[in-house]
Design an enzyme around this catalytic site. Structure first.
Site, mmCIF file in Angstrom:
data_model
loop_
_atom_site.group_PDB
_atom_site.id
_atom_site.type_symbol
_atom_site.label_atom_id
_atom_site.label_comp_id
_atom_site.label_asym_id
_atom_site.label_seq_id
_atom_site.Cartn_x
_atom_site.Cartn_y
_atom_site.Cartn_z
ATOM 1 N N PRO A 94 13.985 34.771 56.330
ATOM 2 C CA PRO A 94 12.874 33.758 56.114
ATOM 3 C C PRO A 94 12.873 32.617 55.351
ATOM 4 C CG PRO A 94 12.148 35.859 56.059
ATOM 5 C CD PRO A 94 13.699 36.074 56.250
ATOM 6 N N CYS A 95 12.755 31.498 56.004
ATOM 7 C CA CYS A 95 13.151 30.150 55.479
ATOM 8 C C CYS A 95 12.241 29.416 54.693
ATOM 9 C CB CYS A 95 13.558 29.135 56.572
ATOM 10 S SG CYS A 95 12.023 28.883 57.781
ATOM 11 N N GLN A 96 10.948 30.034 54.774
ATOM 12 C CA GLN A 96 9.837 29.398 53.906
ATOM 13 C C GLN A 96 10.367 28.967 52.263
ATOM 14 O OE1 GLN A 96 9.355 32.069 55.494
ATOM 15 N NE2 GLN A 96 7.504 31.945 57.023
ATOM 16 N N PHE A 98 12.807 27.753 51.405
ATOM 17 C CA PHE A 98 13.779 26.541 51.174
ATOM 18 C C PHE A 98 13.116 25.294 52.165
ATOM 19 C CE2 PHE A 98 16.125 30.429 51.120
ATOM 20 C CZ PHE A 98 16.676 30.387 49.904
#
Length: 404
Positions: A94-96, A98
């Site tokens: 999950p990229c949230q 960054f």
């Protein structure tokens, strides 16, 4: 997909984590990797995966059927049973933590799943891995954590101790990395920031990838900058047959944005030796206007979505450029930047099918959920074409290493 893919050869076993709608997995499958299990938390994504990969998700499927979807928290999945049986572990944690659109909390964000990616590598000991994330991970503010993630992937058996702060763990990893006596599992890792448009995807989408090979695999891996350029596209639009090829009326042949400046520097006699960027028109030009309900109704997921509006920072994508980065709907209006902007100023939302084309999913790939949910899946996805190209390059190195 590409004729250069490894899909016609024997498949190599893999595991896909944080699969989302399946963009990374679809591309890697075209490159010759067959996921034994696919782990995803979100219900709608799992429905999408199950529908498109039915073979591994029927009631009578055996344990070896590919694309078996595990719906749930990756932290509860035991990967140890795959130890020594997997060629590749892949996924997009999950990229949230960054994302440039998020709160930028990184290692203080409970959604940071890189530790689980490292655990999967530690427990399965694959020959290689491919992980991807948003460009925001490379921001200067995250430089230490970027290095920390890389060191964990390089030395997955140097595990964080109970109650140990990440900074102390980072220090131990640095000491281990610089030691001349290093036992256990190690990987040689390369990181690279890729612009999808440079690799033939009709979208300007930047992703950072982590590619690692176990240190007993004699791989000589690298990945180029891509053979598609904006300059080649503008040359084709200025001196080539781009407009004629697409049967665009002369009154609508218009360069916009950065293309105007590039055109001034080009010469008809000096054609770029690269391929043109693929444009939104290249991707969706053969689809009917979704407002023509009777025509578009026969095309899966090609339904008109009303309510598009332009506002500062969200002005839509030009038809004759690659689209802007599709987003997951967290930037104001649901769907955010996911709009088409014609030369006459008309704007509308992309349909789900158009967005899937822009993300280079196959036309027979279907998505589950309402429009906003489908756009979230697509906005979080890796372009399948980009994943395939990375996968082919990894597959080639694994094949070559075993042939030596």
């Amino acid at each position: 997909m590409s004729e250069a893919s490894g899909a016609t050869r024997s498949q190599r076993d893999s595991i896909e984590l944080f699969a989302g709608a399946g963009g990374l997995g679809v591309g890697l499958a075209e490159a010759g990797f067959s996921p034994r299990i696919v782990v995803e938390y979100d219900k709608w994504c799992c429905d999408t995966l199950r529908d498109n990969h039915k073979a591994g998700n029927t009631g009578d499927a055996d344990d070896d059927a590919p694309w078996r979807v595990i719906e749930g928290d990756v932290r509860h999945v035991d990967f140890a049973r795959f130890e020594g049986k997997i060629d590749l572990v892949s996924g997009g944690p999950p990229c949230q933590p960054f994302s440039l659109g998020g709160r930028h909390r990184a290692y203080d964000d409970a959604r940071d799943m890189f530790p689980e990616a490292v655990r999967a590598v530690r427990e399965t000991r694959p020959k290689a891995f491919v992980f991807e994330n948003v460009k925001g991970l490379t921001r200067a503010a995250f430089s230490d954590y970027f290095s920390y993630v890389r060191l964990q992937l390089e030395h997955p058996e140097v595990v964080m101790c109970p109650d140990e702060a990440w900074g102390e763990h980072f220090k131990r990893l640095q000491q281990h990395h610089t030691s001349t006596k290093r036992d256990g599992l190690h990987y040689n890792v390369v990181t690279k920031l890729l612009n999808s448009a440079n690799h033939g995807v009709p979208q300007r989408r930047e992703r950072v990838i982590f590619v690692g090979f176990r240190d007993d695999v004699d791989a000589c891996w690298s990945f180029g900058e891509g053979d598609h350029t904006h300059e080649a596209l503008v040359w084709d639009q200025t001196f080539g047959d781009y407009w004629d090829r697409h049967q665009v009326a002369k009154a609508q042949r218009k360069l916009e944005g950065r293309a105007l400046g590039i055109a001034k520097r080009l010469s008809k006699d000096e054609k770029p030796d690269t391929k043109p960027w693929r444009t939104t028109r290249d991707a969706i030009g053969d689809l009917p206007d979704p407002r023509h309900t009777r025509i578009s109704a026969s095309i899966p997921d090609h339904r008109f979505q009303p309510g598009a509006r332009s506002y500062p920072g969200h002005t839509g994508s030009f038809m004759d450029d690659p689209s802007k980065t599709l987003k997951a709907g967290v930037h104001g209006v649901p769907g955010g930047e996911n709009m088409l902007r014609r030369a006459d100023g008309f704007i509308r939302y992309f349909t789900v099918r158009e967005s899937a084309r822009i993300q280079t999913f196959p036309d027979d790939y279907v998505f589950h959920g309402a429009w906003s949910e489908c756009m979230r899946q697509l906005g979080n996805a890796v372009p399948a074409k980009l994943a395939e190209l990375v996968g082919v390059s990894v597959r080639q190195q694994l094949d070559a290493a075993e042939a030596r």
